[in-house]
Design a protein around this motif. Structure first.
Motif, PDB file in Angstrom:
ATOM      1  N   MET A  82      99.084   1.143  69.182  1.00 18.85           N
ATOM      2  CA  MET A  82      98.416   0.123  68.372  1.00 18.85           C
ATOM      3  C   MET A  82      97.994  -1.064  69.239  1.00 18.85           C
ATOM      4  SD  MET A  82      99.838  -1.647  64.925  1.00 18.85           S
ATOM      5  CE  MET A  82     100.591  -3.200  65.298  1.00 18.85           C
TER       6      MET A  82
ATOM      7  N   ARG B 294      89.737  -2.525  71.674  1.00 14.13           N
ATOM      8  CA  ARG B 294      88.649  -2.443  70.707  1.00 14.13           C
ATOM      9  C   ARG B 294      88.272  -3.753  70.013  1.00 14.13           C
ATOM     10  NH1 ARG B 294      86.599   2.715  69.830  1.00 14.13           N
ATOM     11  NH2 ARG B 294      87.272   3.811  71.690  1.00 14.13           N
ATOM     12  N   TYR B 295      89.158  -4.712  70.030  1.00 11.51           N
ATOM     13  CA  TYR B 295      88.857  -5.923  69.264  1.00 11.51           C
ATOM     14  C   TYR B 295      88.728  -7.139  70.174  1.00 11.51           C
ATOM     15  CZ  TYR B 295      90.463  -3.040  65.377  1.00 11.51           C
ATOM     16  OH  TYR B 295      90.618  -2.030  64.475  1.00 11.51           O
TER      17      TYR B 295
ATOM     18  N   MET C 285      97.630 -12.134  75.303  1.00  9.64           N
ATOM     19  CA  MET C 285      98.364 -10.981  74.804  1.00  9.64           C
ATOM     20  C   MET C 285      98.403  -9.890  75.872  1.00  9.64           C
ATOM     21  SD  MET C 285      97.702  -8.541  71.507  1.00  9.64           S
ATOM     22  CE  MET C 285      98.147  -9.478  70.085  1.00  9.64           C
TER      23      MET C 285
ATOM     24  N   MET D  90      83.483  -0.937  73.923  1.00 14.26           N
ATOM     25  CA  MET D  90      82.672  -1.121  72.698  1.00 14.26           C
ATOM     26  C   MET D  90      83.539  -1.770  71.646  1.00 14.26           C
ATOM     27  SD  MET D  90      79.978  -0.400  70.747  1.00 14.26           S
ATOM     28  CE  MET D  90      79.655  -0.011  69.054  1.00 14.26           C
ATOM     29  N   LYS D  91      83.081  -2.876  71.136  1.00 14.78           N
ATOM     30  CA  LYS D  91      83.863  -3.561  70.114  1.00 14.78           C
ATOM     31  C   LYS D  91      83.400  -3.098  68.730  1.00 14.78           C
ATOM     32  CE  LYS D  91      85.180  -6.076  73.604  1.00 14.78           C
ATOM     33  NZ  LYS D  91      85.805  -5.187  74.545  1.00 14.78           N
ATOM     34  N   GLN D  92      84.395  -2.978  67.875  1.00 17.34           N
ATOM     35  CA  GLN D  92      84.066  -2.594  66.506  1.00 17.34           C
ATOM     36  C   GLN D  92      83.165  -3.659  65.900  1.00 17.34           C
ATOM     37  OE1 GLN D  92      86.166  -0.009  66.315  1.00 17.34           O
ATOM     38  NE2 GLN D  92      86.075   0.793  64.269  1.00 17.34           N
TER      39      GLN D  92
ATOM     40  N   GLN E  29      82.036  -3.992  62.507  1.00 15.09           N
ATOM     41  CA  GLN E  29      82.506  -4.576  61.249  1.00 15.09           C
ATOM     42  C   GLN E  29      83.948  -5.047  61.431  1.00 15.09           C
ATOM     43  OE1 GLN E  29      82.468  -1.416  62.122  1.00 15.09           O
ATOM     44  NE2 GLN E  29      82.845  -0.076  60.406  1.00 15.09           N
TER      45      GLN E  29
ATOM     46  N   LEU F 272      91.361  -4.007  58.319  1.00 10.85           N
ATOM     47  CA  LEU F 272      92.200  -3.211  59.210  1.00 10.85           C
ATOM     48  C   LEU F 272      92.367  -3.888  60.562  1.00 10.85           C
ATOM     49  CD1 LEU F 272      93.695  -0.493  59.678  1.00 10.85           C
ATOM     50  CD2 LEU F 272      91.560   0.353  60.654  1.00 10.85           C
ATOM     51  N   LYS F 273      91.249  -4.443  61.058  1.00  4.64           N
ATOM     52  CA  LYS F 273      91.286  -5.107  62.345  1.00  4.64           C
ATOM     53  C   LYS F 273      92.367  -6.178  62.388  1.00  4.64           C
ATOM     54  CE  LYS F 273      88.622  -8.352  65.102  1.00  4.64           C
ATOM     55  NZ  LYS F 273      87.342  -8.994  65.361  1.00  4.64           N
ATOM     56  N   TRP F 274      92.350  -7.015  61.339  1.00  3.63           N
ATOM     57  CA  TRP F 274      93.299  -8.134  61.366  1.00  3.63           C
ATOM     58  C   TRP F 274      94.722  -7.679  61.084  1.00  3.63           C
ATOM     59  CZ3 TRP F 274      91.738 -11.905  64.059  1.00  3.63           C
ATOM     60  CH2 TRP F 274      90.354 -12.137  64.158  1.00  3.63           C
TER      61      TRP F 274
ATOM     62  N   LEU G   8      95.930  -4.853  62.224  1.00  3.84           N
ATOM     63  CA  LEU G   8      96.388  -4.327  63.513  1.00  3.84           C
ATOM     64  C   LEU G   8      96.666  -5.444  64.510  1.00  3.84           C
ATOM     65  CD1 LEU G   8      94.098  -1.198  63.992  1.00  3.84           C
ATOM     66  CD2 LEU G   8      96.486  -1.270  63.290  1.00  3.84           C
ATOM     67  N   ILE G   9      95.759  -6.424  64.556  1.00  6.73           N
ATOM     68  CA  ILE G   9      95.982  -7.544  65.479  1.00  6.73           C
ATOM     69  C   ILE G   9      97.237  -8.300  65.086  1.00  6.73           C
ATOM     70  CG2 ILE G   9      95.070  -9.759  66.302  1.00  6.73           C
ATOM     71  CD1 ILE G   9      92.279  -8.595  66.050  1.00  6.73           C
TER      72      ILE G   9
ATOM     73  N   GLY H 200      99.801  -7.240  63.362  1.00  6.98           N
ATOM     74  CA  GLY H 200     100.992  -6.427  63.627  1.00  6.98           C
ATOM     75  C   GLY H 200     101.372  -6.479  65.092  1.00  6.98           C
ATOM     76  N   SER H 201     100.369  -6.308  65.967  1.00  4.37           N
ATOM     77  CA  SER H 201     100.638  -6.328  67.404  1.00  4.37           C
ATOM     78  C   SER H 201     101.187  -7.675  67.834  1.00  4.37           C
ATOM     79  CB  SER H 201      99.354  -6.043  68.193  1.00  4.37           C
ATOM     80  OG  SER H 201      98.834  -4.804  67.833  1.00  4.37           O
ATOM     81  N   ALA H 202     100.515  -8.727  67.355  1.00  2.00           N
ATOM     82  CA  ALA H 202     100.916 -10.072  67.758  1.00  2.00           C
ATOM     83  C   ALA H 202     102.345 -10.357  67.293  1.00  2.00           C
ATOM     84  CB  ALA H 202      99.955 -11.104  67.182  1.00  2.00           C
TER      85      ALA H 202
ATOM     86  N   SER I 210      97.861 -11.670  87.308  1.00  5.22           N
ATOM     87  CA  SER I 210      96.532 -11.657  86.683  1.00  5.22           C
ATOM     88  C   SER I 210      95.461 -12.146  87.645  1.00  5.22           C
ATOM     89  CB  SER I 210      96.517 -12.529  85.429  1.00  5.22           C
ATOM     90  OG  SER I 210      97.507 -12.091  84.549  1.00  5.22           O
TER      91      SER I 210
ATOM     92  N   ARG J   4      86.177  -5.625  94.808  1.00  3.86           N
ATOM     93  CA  ARG J   4      85.714  -4.239  94.823  1.00  3.86           C
ATOM     94  C   ARG J   4      84.309  -4.121  94.262  1.00  3.86           C
ATOM     95  NH1 ARG J   4      90.865  -3.034  93.839  1.00  3.86           N
ATOM     96  NH2 ARG J   4      90.688  -3.089  91.598  1.00  3.86           N
TER      97      ARG J   4
ATOM     98  N   ALA K  36      81.950  -6.381  94.389  1.00  2.03           N
ATOM     99  CA  ALA K  36      80.943  -7.036  95.238  1.00  2.03           C
ATOM    100  C   ALA K  36      80.281  -6.028  96.178  1.00  2.03           C
ATOM    101  CB  ALA K  36      81.596  -8.148  96.040  1.00  2.03           C
TER     102      ALA K  36
END
Lengths: 280, 359, 273
Positions: free
Chosen positions: A82, A89-90, A98, C1-3, C5, C9-11, C13-14, C16-18, C261, C271, C273
């Protein structure tokens, strides 16, 4: 005139030196210690070995280690998938932070994680007190061990799935969508098979790491024999009593288990990648 | 006393594990010549080049450069300039530093390094790009840098491994001419490896054809093209079609018994549209046009004979076009016959005169 | 590729992850820092400047620096040897290099005990020479080197494999010696990943617990690294002290993550360049 040319010339210099340094350090750090393990093992009697590694306390430690590592790795497989999905994707504020956070378990010493998670999940800790109200104890139980192992295992699945997910051509999903597939169907039939090898790889790496983990678990486990005693802790206990024979015997079982897991992973990898790509 | 060669390989053998990469390689090259090593991939041509340079070592045999056996002389002291297939430019050095590298390691004085690098960059036409990094150059420019870098330390022999492989088709043509001109200006003995026969024929003074670790034929491009001496070369060079039934072709019946295999090239053929005057009416064979393709100055036709063999033949664009499915007549002037060991040309009896010419 | 729409669901999932990451990863860090300062800055300073604390910090630095130096040296030579030459036994060497990653830290400690401990054949000789490894600083350093062994070579090898040997061959053909080839041609390719490897190695080295724990003998002020010292304080119910020392490691971890990072970004840019 035929003439045998003597030695093989290597155009790039430094072969002898680099091989010499490599083999020397490798021997001192890895090979000789491993040989001493082999030598010591060969001196053990097989019946002693067998009785040590099958004694009831050791057997139950296998079960504790195995079950908690398995549950933790399964949780990480789900959550890792997930998180990887969300990161690839987002777009959302704080995404880069994150992404950087994922590596905390690699960077944070396990002992620090261990004591901190223990304090958070005791019955009067910040999190533990909430669960205490519904009658669940976390610290000093197998749930606690699992929590520590989940912490340790987070980066494995995320970091192995993420790059694969990034490479999947969005046209795949668009194609499936054009043919009228629902997003759920598309995910399970189109995307999941693509990332399955990476998911399995991440899962097995996390699982192998969890089986051997010591630092973060030792604080939260409570270490009650038969209940919350993990196998690495048992080895440690034998060592502190200078019982090298028992320690080595149990260690051998763990080593064999670790290699078995890596081997199974290699087999699964080659099989799934064959199905997906049609090549080896 | 045999001929004095500048570069020579004698009885070279090379194995990679169980694979016999080179078998009894012998050849000599005169000073100042531009040589093309031509062969399919895996034929050993790059290995020959790398052994000459000292990047690989042969199991047996001698390498002689300028009269000196160099087997035991390290690569860096053989006086060789090497242009790698992907140029191997130092990614983290500027164009100037790349060209200067060989001079610096040979401890040239600073002022002379600068002078020589500028001279080389002028020669290859890259003045003003000294400060660029290889990643900021086009493919053609990179090749010029590689060329300048290889030539800067004044080598006596220049080796180029597939020098045009990494360049797109359009620039390739132009670079070929440029390289040929440049090498003749500098006057350096050069050997280049290629798998592209057109390239070898166009650029080289002399071609060495390799196949399965052996040398098949050595000669001037025109000789190799006209008179291939081995079955491999006969098949490999030119745009050839294989003939199954030689005796079917009128004009060659006389030799059919001696010919086991034969190939025919487009330039040996004349195609007559119905109604066009035919020079040797007794020696033409009917055929059907299967496909046509416009190729600039000529139109290329695929023509099927009565036994199913498909031949390629050309007609100049200003002649009347042929439609697909059209019945035509074909005249073959000659064909190349070969057996297991050798290849030889056979003339049409009409052209060979009274005494047919059969080798 | 970003979704395109942004469905609910997006929020979900975000969110939940967060939430998961916050509870599992951030909360422990916050807890360490807040507990460390719970009894005031004074107590904190006392805890981290305690004689034994300082000794633990110094030992950790020593072990970490040793591991980084040895593993860098090893990593560069091993990568050069493996990626620049063909020879028999190359596969065995590669496998052995990665082996420490698959071995549990406790077992890593165990094999050193078996090698240098009292029952070992080497033990009488070591004693004659007056060298003690087990339950002494050399053991700790060795264990740290072992658990971080492949960290740097693993980073360099793929980069050098991808770069190929052409540039080195070209340089060697022009007569450059090994030293010049390495510094002028090879090193620029690996400088960022080398640093990256050093950072990873540092992170793991300073935090190693299991292997070091087996080999240390827990002599306060002598063979205690920071993680071991934390364990000692914790078992003595000095929670504030334990969390104070932990807070140093937390800060180090954050610094390491930021460095990581930055290096990743620089390497990627280089790499491209």
């Amino acid at each position: 005139m035929k003439r045998k040319q003597k030695k093989k010339t290597r155009v790039i210099p430094g072969f002898g030196l680099s091989l010499g340094v490599t083999v020397t350090i490798l021997s001192l750090v890895v090979v000789i210690p491993l040989c001493s393990l082999v030598v010591f093992t060969s001196q053990l009697s097989f019946s002693d070995f067998l009785s040590t590694v099958t004694s009831s306390r050791v057997m139950s430690s296998y079960w504790v280690s195995f079950s908690t590592a398995l549950v933790a790795s399964l949780i990480n497989a789900g959550m890792g998938l997930m998180i990887a999905w969300v990161l690839v994707r987002y777009d959302f504020p704080g995404k880069r932070i994150m992404d950087g956070m994922i590596e905390i378990p690699f960077a944070l010493p396990t002992a620090v994680a261990g004591i901190s998670l223990t304090h958070l999940t005791t019955t009067n800790g910040w999190v533990g007190s909430l669960f205490d109200k519904i009658g669940i104890q976390i610290a000093y139980t197998r749930i606690g061990i699992t929590v520590a192992l989940v912490f340790i295992g987070i980066p494995f699945v995320v970091r192995s799935v993420q790059p694969v997910l990034e490479k999947i051509d969005p046209q795949y999903e668009e194609a499936a969508g054009m043919m009228g597939a629902t997003r759920c169907y598309t995910f399970f039939r189109v995307i999941l098979p693509e990332i399955l090898p990476a998911l399995i790889a991440g899962f097995t790496m996390a699982f192998a790491r969890c089986l051997g983990e010591y630092g973060s678990v030792v604080f939260i486990a409570g270490n009650t024999p038969y209940k919350t005693e993990i196998t690495p802790l048992l080895i440690m206990a034998q060592l502190q009593e200078y019982d090298y024979a028992s320690a080595t015997s149990i260690a051998l079982v763990m080593l064999i288990a670790a290699f078995l897991i890596l081997f199974i992973n290699a087999v699964l990898q080659s099989r799934t990648s064959k199905i997906v790509s049609g090549i080896e | 006393m045999e001929q004095q060669y500048y570069v020579e390989m004698r009885d070279i053998n090379k194995q990679f594990g169980d694979f016999q990469a080179l078998e009894q390689i012998n050849f000599g090259i005169e000073k100042g010549k531009l040589i093309g090593l031509l062969g399919p991939s895996g034929s050993g041509k790059t290995t020959i080049l790398r052994i000459l340079a000292g990047l690989e070592t042969a199991e047996t045999g001698d390498i002689i450069i300028n009269g000196q056996v160099v087997n035991d002389i390290p690569a860096s002291q053989r006086g060789i300039g090497f242009v790698f297939q992907n140029y191997a430019l130092f990614r983290y050095m500027t164009v100037f530093e790349n060209v200067a590298f060989g001079l610096r390691v040979q401890k040239w004085p600073k002022s002379r390094v600068k002078e020589r690098v500028n001279e080389m960059l002028r020669l290859v036409g890259l003045e003003g790009l000294e400060k660029r990094y290889p990643s900021q150059l086009s493919g053609g420019q990179r090749q010029r840098v590689a060329f300048a870098r290889a030539l800067a330390p004044e080598p006596q022999l220049l080796l180029l491994d597939e020098p045009f492989a990494a360049i797109d088709a359009k620039v390739r043509q132009e670079l070929r001419r440029w390289l040929k001109g440049m090498i003749s200006t500098v006057g350096i003995t050069s050997i280049f490896v290629t798998h592209d026969q057109e390239e070898a024929i166009e650029v080289a003074d002399e071609i060495i054809i390799t196949n399965q670790g052996r040398i098949e034929q050595i000669g001037k491009p025109v000789d190799i093209y006209r008179n291939p001496t081995t079955p491999f070369v006969a098949r490999f060079i030119g745009d050839s079609a294989e003939l199954e039934n030689v005796h079917l072709f009128p004009g060659f019946e006389y030799a059919a018994d001696q010919i086991k295999h034969a190939i025919i090239r487009p330039e040996y053929l004349t195609v007559y549209k119905k109604g066009e005057p035919v020079e040797y009416p007794n020696s033409v064979e009917p055929g059907v046009v299967v496909q046509s393709a416009f190729r600039g100055t000529v139109t290329e036709y695929q023509i099927r004979l009565s036994d199913g063999t498909i031949l390629t033949a050309n007609r100049l664009v200003d002649t009347a076009p042929l439609a697909e499915g059209e019945q035509v007549q074909i005249f073959a002037r000659r064909l190349l016959a070969f057996d297991e060991e050798r290849a030889f040309p056979v003339e049409n009896i009409c052209l060979a005169g009274v005494r047919p010419y059969v080798i | 590729m970003k979704q395109k729409q942004s469905g609910p669901l997006k929020w979900v999932l975000i969110g939940g992850s967060a939430f998961f990451l916050f509870v599992m990863l951030i909360l422990p860090l916050i807890y360490v820092l807040s507990t460390a300062f719970r009894e005031g800055i004074q107590v904190y300073i006392e805890s981290v400047t305690d004689e034994y604390a300082v000794k633990a910090i110094l030992l950790t630095i020593r072990a970490t620096v040793s591991a980084v130096v040895i593993n860098t040296l090893f990593g560069v030579f091993a990568a050069w040897c493996i990626t620049r030459f063909q020879f028999r036994g190359k596969k065995i060497i590669s496998t052995l290099i990665d082996l420490p990653l698959t071995v549990s830290p406790i077992i890593a400690g165990l094999i050193y005990v078996l090698t240098f401990g009292r029952q070992s054949a080497l033990y009488p000789y070591l004693q004659k020479l007056g060298i003690s490894i087990i339950y002494a600083v050399p053991g700790i350093v060795l264990a740290t080197i072992f658990v971080t062994f492949p960290f740097i070579s693993r980073e360099i090898i793929p980069v050098l494999t991808a770069a190929g040997t052409d540039e080195e061959e070209a340089a060697a053909l022009m007569g450059a010696n090994g030293w010049t080839i390495f510094w002028r041609v090879t090193f620029p390719h690996i400088k960022w990943v080398l640093l990256y490897g050093v950072v990873l190695c540092t992170a793991r080295a300073m935090g190693e617990f299991g292997a070091v724990s087996v080999l240390s003998g827990h002599l306060r002020g002598k063979t205690n690294t920071m993680p071991l010292y934390i364990e000692l304080l914790y078992q003595g119910y000095d929670y504030t002290g334990a969390f104070a020392i932990s807070s140093i490691l937390v800060v180090m971890a954050i610094v390491i993550l930021i460095l990581r990072s930055v290096l990743e970004y620089l390497g990627k840019k280089d790499r491209e360049a």
